[in-house]
Each structure stands twice: as structure tokens, then as C-alpha cells.
Design a protein around this motif. Structure first.
Motif, PDB file in Angstrom:
ATOM      1  N   VAL A  32       0.484  -1.210  -0.047  1.00  0.00           N
ATOM      2  CA  VAL A  32      -0.431   0.025   0.331  1.00  0.00           C
ATOM      3  C   VAL A  32       0.881   1.436   0.247  1.00  0.00           C
ATOM      4  O   VAL A  32       0.317   1.899  -0.437  1.00  0.00           O
ATOM      5  N   ILE A  33       2.156   1.576   0.636  1.00  0.00           N
ATOM      6  CA  ILE A  33       3.038   2.364   0.772  1.00  0.00           C
ATOM      7  C   ILE A  33       3.437   2.748  -0.217  1.00  0.00           C
ATOM      8  O   ILE A  33       3.633   3.782  -1.346  1.00  0.00           O
ATOM      9  N   ALA A  34       3.868   1.846  -1.483  1.00  0.00           N
ATOM     10  CA  ALA A  34       4.609   1.858  -2.550  1.00  0.00           C
ATOM     11  C   ALA A  34       3.653   2.697  -3.482  1.00  0.00           C
ATOM     12  O   ALA A  34       3.567   3.036  -4.192  1.00  0.00           O
ATOM     13  N   ARG A  35       2.309   1.841  -3.555  1.00  0.00           N
ATOM     14  CA  ARG A  35       0.969   2.460  -4.186  1.00  0.00           C
ATOM     15  C   ARG A  35       0.937   3.764  -4.501  1.00  0.00           C
ATOM     16  O   ARG A  35       0.597   4.549  -5.508  1.00  0.00           O
ATOM     17  N   VAL A  36       0.964   4.047  -3.288  1.00  0.00           N
ATOM     18  CA  VAL A  36       0.042   5.417  -3.088  1.00  0.00           C
ATOM     19  C   VAL A  36       1.098   6.646  -3.019  1.00  0.00           C
ATOM     20  O   VAL A  36       0.859   7.927  -3.105  1.00  0.00           O
ATOM     21  N   GLY A  37       2.629   5.945  -2.899  1.00  0.00           N
ATOM     22  CA  GLY A  37       3.769   6.972  -2.708  1.00  0.00           C
ATOM     23  C   GLY A  37       4.191   8.166  -1.547  1.00  0.00           C
ATOM     24  O   GLY A  37       4.815   8.726  -1.606  1.00  0.00           O
ATOM     25  N   TRP A  38       3.555   7.024   0.001  1.00  0.00           N
ATOM     26  CA  TRP A  38       3.543   7.970   1.106  1.00  0.00           C
ATOM     27  C   TRP A  38       5.663   7.884   2.029  1.00  0.00           C
ATOM     28  O   TRP A  38       5.717   6.321   1.030  1.00  0.00           O
ATOM     29  N   ALA A  39       5.918   9.084   1.857  1.00  0.00           N
ATOM     30  CA  ALA A  39       7.149   8.320   2.301  1.00  0.00           C
ATOM     31  C   ALA A  39       7.749   7.466   3.364  1.00  0.00           C
ATOM     32  O   ALA A  39       8.648   7.571   4.052  1.00  0.00           O
ATOM     33  N   SER A  40       6.155   8.088   4.097  1.00  0.00           N
ATOM     34  CA  SER A  40       6.217   7.640   5.796  1.00  0.00           C
ATOM     35  C   SER A  40       5.874   5.653   6.014  1.00  0.00           C
ATOM     36  O   SER A  40       4.859   5.195   5.327  1.00  0.00           O
ATOM     37  N   ALA A  41       7.128   5.215   6.416  1.00  0.00           N
ATOM     38  CA  ALA A  41       6.347   3.518   6.392  1.00  0.00           C
ATOM     39  C   ALA A  41       5.555   3.037   6.784  1.00  0.00           C
ATOM     40  O   ALA A  41       4.239   2.460   7.299  1.00  0.00           O
ATOM     41  N   SER A  42       5.721   4.624   8.040  1.00  0.00           N
ATOM     42  CA  SER A  42       4.301   4.005   9.434  1.00  0.00           C
ATOM     43  C   SER A  42       3.664   4.652   9.938  1.00  0.00           C
ATOM     44  O   SER A  42       2.457   4.750  10.427  1.00  0.00           O
ATOM     45  N   LYS A  43       3.011   5.591   8.443  1.00  0.00           N
ATOM     46  CA  LYS A  43       2.425   6.002   8.117  1.00  0.00           C
ATOM     47  C   LYS A  43       0.940   5.553   8.120  1.00  0.00           C
ATOM     48  O   LYS A  43       0.175   5.946   8.735  1.00  0.00           O
ATOM     49  N   LEU A  44       0.375   4.417   7.684  1.00  0.00           N
ATOM     50  CA  LEU A  44      -0.388   3.103   6.567  1.00  0.00           C
ATOM     51  C   LEU A  44      -0.326   2.489   8.510  1.00  0.00           C
ATOM     52  O   LEU A  44      -1.760   2.986   9.375  1.00  0.00           O
ATOM     53  N   SER A  45       0.395   2.705   9.438  1.00  0.00           N
ATOM     54  CA  SER A  45       0.332   1.669  10.306  1.00  0.00           C
ATOM     55  C   SER A  45      -0.973   2.541  11.453  1.00  0.00           C
ATOM     56  O   SER A  45      -1.221   2.262  12.514  1.00  0.00           O
ATOM     57  N   ARG A  46       0.130   4.005  11.783  1.00  0.00           N
ATOM     58  CA  ARG A  46      -1.023   4.778  13.172  1.00  0.00           C
ATOM     59  C   ARG A  46      -2.113   5.836  11.983  1.00  0.00           C
ATOM     60  O   ARG A  46      -3.278   5.143  13.154  1.00  0.00           O
ATOM     61  N   LEU A  47      -2.744   5.176  10.873  1.00  0.00           N
ATOM     62  CA  LEU A  47      -3.875   5.326  10.453  1.00  0.00           C
ATOM     63  C   LEU A  47      -4.885   4.073  11.002  1.00  0.00           C
ATOM     64  O   LEU A  47      -5.514   4.270  11.038  1.00  0.00           O
ATOM     65  N   GLU A  48      -4.876   2.993  10.461  1.00  0.00           N
ATOM     66  CA  GLU A  48      -5.187   1.768  10.781  1.00  0.00           C
ATOM     67  C   GLU A  48      -5.081   1.652  12.397  1.00  0.00           C
ATOM     68  O   GLU A  48      -6.289   0.917  12.661  1.00  0.00           O
ATOM     69  N   ASN A  49      -4.250   1.822  13.459  1.00  0.00           N
ATOM     70  CA  ASN A  49      -5.003   1.708  14.164  1.00  0.00           C
ATOM     71  C   ASN A  49      -5.095   2.705  15.272  1.00  0.00           C
ATOM     72  O   ASN A  49      -5.467   3.215  16.815  1.00  0.00           O
ATOM     73  N   GLY A  50      -5.386   3.952  14.448  1.00  0.00           N
ATOM     74  CA  GLY A  50      -6.249   5.165  14.979  1.00  0.00           C
ATOM     75  C   GLY A  50      -5.313   6.389  15.900  1.00  0.00           C
ATOM     76  O   GLY A  50      -6.151   6.516  16.383  1.00  0.00           O
ATOM     77  N   ARG A  51      -4.119   6.102  15.347  1.00  0.00           N
ATOM     78  CA  ARG A  51      -3.096   6.721  16.534  1.00  0.00           C
ATOM     79  C   ARG A  51      -2.967   7.910  16.134  1.00  0.00           C
ATOM     80  O   ARG A  51      -2.008   9.233  16.858  1.00  0.00           O
ATOM     81  N   SER A  52      -3.553   8.863  15.068  1.00  0.00           N
ATOM     82  CA  SER A  52      -3.335   9.457  14.416  1.00  0.00           C
ATOM     83  C   SER A  52      -4.498  10.147  13.548  1.00  0.00           C
ATOM     84  O   SER A  52      -5.260   9.511  13.147  1.00  0.00           O
ATOM     85  N   ARG A  53      -4.377  11.853  13.728  1.00  0.00           N
ATOM     86  CA  ARG A  53      -5.350  12.400  13.050  1.00  0.00           C
ATOM     87  C   ARG A  53      -5.608  12.433  11.246  1.00  0.00           C
ATOM     88  O   ARG A  53      -4.532  12.792  11.162  1.00  0.00           O
ATOM     89  N   PRO A  54      -6.570  11.616  11.059  1.00  0.00           N
ATOM     90  CA  PRO A  54      -6.621  11.350   9.546  1.00  0.00           C
ATOM     91  C   PRO A  54      -6.387  12.734   8.590  1.00  0.00           C
ATOM     92  O   PRO A  54      -7.506  13.514   8.815  1.00  0.00           O
ATOM     93  N   ASP A  55      -6.269  12.152   7.524  1.00  0.00           N
ATOM     94  CA  ASP A  55      -5.677  13.996   6.303  1.00  0.00           C
ATOM     95  C   ASP A  55      -7.043  12.928   5.452  1.00  0.00           C
ATOM     96  O   ASP A  55      -6.638  12.072   5.099  1.00  0.00           O
ATOM     97  N   LEU A  56      -7.520  13.864   4.423  1.00  0.00           N
ATOM     98  CA  LEU A  56      -8.971  13.059   4.206  1.00  0.00           C
ATOM     99  C   LEU A  56      -8.269  12.912   2.598  1.00  0.00           C
ATOM    100  O   LEU A  56      -8.472  12.007   2.217  1.00  0.00           O
TER     101      LEU A  56
END
Length: 321
Positions: A32-56
Motif C-alpha cells: 500500500v505504501i509503495a502504491r500510494v507513494g507515501w514517504a513514511s512506512a509508519s503512516k499507514l500503521s498509525r492510521l490503521e491503529n487510530g493513533r493519528s489524526r487522519p488527513d482526508l
């Protein structure tokens, strides 16, 4: 007005749904990180675990990747906006502090709250004077950088208490209170007198049920709960139930169904061992009367013009999911 939906709960709901969608698409986190081109590998993990404020924008990228359309997409966009709307949620409260914020977020949008108070009364039930004693008695344990002005803390806790007494959509509330939590160790006699009289008033609300657990009561097969806890159920059935477990340095928030089921069962045991609601209210009223008339100050007043919601007081079987 009822508080806006809890950003904390909506973050957890959004994260769980995004994880489900990723797994249904057969994708790993790295893919997923590779396909959407996010720089941070932990970004998806924080989002899926509800630990970060989501960006629309980030959520829309994921929904596009998972090919989510129609009503499901619209629902998740609405949840994302609620999860990031911290300012909107805070506007529901006249004052709030960081220490009170976590519990206020859990209480926002609640349909049902179940609490166990072994030694200290739950915050939703406390008078201002009782809260002041609790804050001052523990001030040496709070790091200076985390300390708040006691009067601001008291006002923030009072703001939370509107969830029990607001005119519409007041939460159904039950609390099992150990006899020890109602005894003289809680504070000076005049403080405890005001607190017990306040509990007696709260116990008359149709959406509030108090259970007193006598010191000699046997809980299940001699079970002893380790700590105070609170169970939260939300008006929106798609928001996940939660349990908050109190500790000295930090509180633990649980949403896993297996963990929730354990605390639901323990609360059932405690309730079964306690005095009936009518007997509990009589116990509290008698103890308050023995301490004297209520003081003129100290109780967090219920709104004088409020009409409690018409709810039938009943004992219901709690679900374990």
C-alpha cells in the motif's frame, strides 16, 4: 446540545475499517505504501491503529486504491471528517484540559456508560469539593510540566458531567461503587457529606443507576477486581465499544472484543453482588443524612431547568461484543 462525535472513537473506527479493506484487497502494508507513494512506512500503521489524526486526502488515496465507492465511501469520508474535527468536538465544552480530554472524548456520543469505582468515585459523579481533594492529594505525583490549575481541572470535569443531565440524549449510566469509596477516607466530613447528598440526587435521575457493593459482599467465586474501569457504548452502533482501565501514570483504552467481553462479565459479577438500586440509594441517603445536611457549596449542580430524559430504569443484559 449533545457533544459532537468523539474524534478518538471515530479514529479507531476508521482505522479498523481501513485495515479490513486492505486485507480484503489482499495487500500488505508495504504494498500500500509503495502504491500510494507515501514517504513514511509508519503512516499507514498509525492510521490503521487510530493513533493519528487522519488527513482526508490520504484516506481518499486509500479508498481509491481499495476501489471503494458508493455509500461505503461516503460513510468513511464522513467518519474521517469527524475523526479530524477536534475543534468542533471541543466547542461542545465550555472548558477542557488535557487530563480530562481523554475521558471526555470517550463519553462524547455515548449511549451507555458502565463504571466501577473501588476506592475513588468516578469523575462523572464527583462534586467540585471532592474533585479538589483528589487533585490536591495527588499533586506531588504529577510532573510540573503536566500540572494544570486545580480550578480549571474542576471546571473541566464539571463540563464532562453534562452527559448525565443534559435535556436530550443523556447517556444511560450505571456505576458500581464499593462501600470503601463512600467512606470517610475520601475526604473531610463536610466534603463527604456534600458528595453523598449529590449522589443521592443523581440516583434519582431516570437514566442513572447506582449500585453499592458492601464490604462483606462476595463477588462471583471470590473474585477481586484489580482496578477501576469504565465501559463505553456509543449511539452509533458502528462506533466500537471501548473500555478505559485506570492506572496511576496512564490509562489504558481497549477496544478488542475479547478484552471487552472480560470487563462486561466482571461488571455483571459486581452488579449481581451489589445491593439493589433502591437499596443502594437508601444506603447512600442514610449515610449522607448521618453526616449532616448538605453544605451550601461543593456540589456540581444539575441544570435547574433541565428535564431528565424519560427512560425506564431497567437492568439489561449487556452484550459481549
Amino acid at each position: 446540545m449533545p457533544p459532537a462525535p468523539s474524534p478518538m472513537v471515530r479514529r479507531r473506527r476508521l482505522g479498523a475499517e481501513l485495515r479490513r479493506l486492505r486485507e480484503a484487497a489482499g495487500l500488505t502494508g508495504d504494498q500500500v505504501i509503495a502504491r500510494v507513494g507515501w514517504a513514511s512506512a509508519s503512516k499507514l500503521s498509525r492510521l490503521e491503529n487510530g493513533r493519528s489524526r487522519p488527513d482526508l486526502g490520504d484516506v481518499l488515496d486509500l479508498l481509491d486504491l481499495y476501489d471503494v465507492t458508493g455509500s461505503t465511501r461516503e460513510d468513511l469520508i464522513a467518519v474521517t471528517r469527524d475523526a479530524g474535527n477536534t475543534r468542533g468536538w471541543l466547542r461542545s465544552y465550555p472548558v477542557m484540559t488535557q487530563r480530562q480530554r481523554g475521558y471526555a472524548e470517550l463519553e462524547a456520543g455515548c449511549a451507555e456508560i458502565f463504571e466501577y469505582g473501588p476506592v475513588i468515585l468516578p469523575g462523572l459523579l464527583q462534586t467540585a469539593e471532592y474533585t479538589r481533594v483528589r487533585l490536591l492529594s495527588s499533586r506531588e505525583l504529577i510532573p510540573p510540566e503536566d500540572a494544570e490549575d486545580p480550578e480549571t481541572e474542576i471546571a473541566a470535569r464539571a463540563a464532562r458531567q453534562s452527559t448525565l443531565s443534559r435535556d436530550a440524549d443523556a447517556a444511560r449510566y450505571e456505576a458500581v461503587l464499593e462501600e470503601a469509596a463512600l467512606g470517610p477516607r475520601g475526604g473531610p466530613p463536610e466534603v463527604m457529606a456534600g458528595q453523598l447528598h449529590h449522589l443521592s440526587r443523581l440516583g434519582e435521575l431516570p437514566n442513572v443507576t447506582l449500585w453499592v457493593l458492601p464490604a462483606q459482599a462476595k463477588v462471583s467465586d471470590w473474585y477481586l477486581p484489580e482496578t477501576a474501569f469504565s465501559i463505553y457504548r456509543f449511539a452509533d452502533p458502528d462506533d466500537p465499544d471501548a473500555v478505559a482501565v485506570e492506572a496511576l501514570a496512564a490509562d489504558l483504552i481497549l477496544t478488542e472484543e475479547a478484552m471487552l467481553a472480560r470487563y462486561v462479565r466482571v461488571f455483571d459479577w459486581l452488579r449481581e453482588a451489589a445491593l439493589s438500586p433502591d437499596a443502594s440509594l437508601a444506603w447512600i441517603t442514610e449515610a449522607a443524612t448521618a453526616l449532616g445536611p448538605p453544605p451550601d457549596v461543593g456540589a456540581v449542580p444539575l441544570p435547574p431547568s433541565s428535564t431528565p430524559p424519560v427512560q425506564r430504569r431497567r437492568r439489561t443484559q449487556q452484550r459481549s461484543s
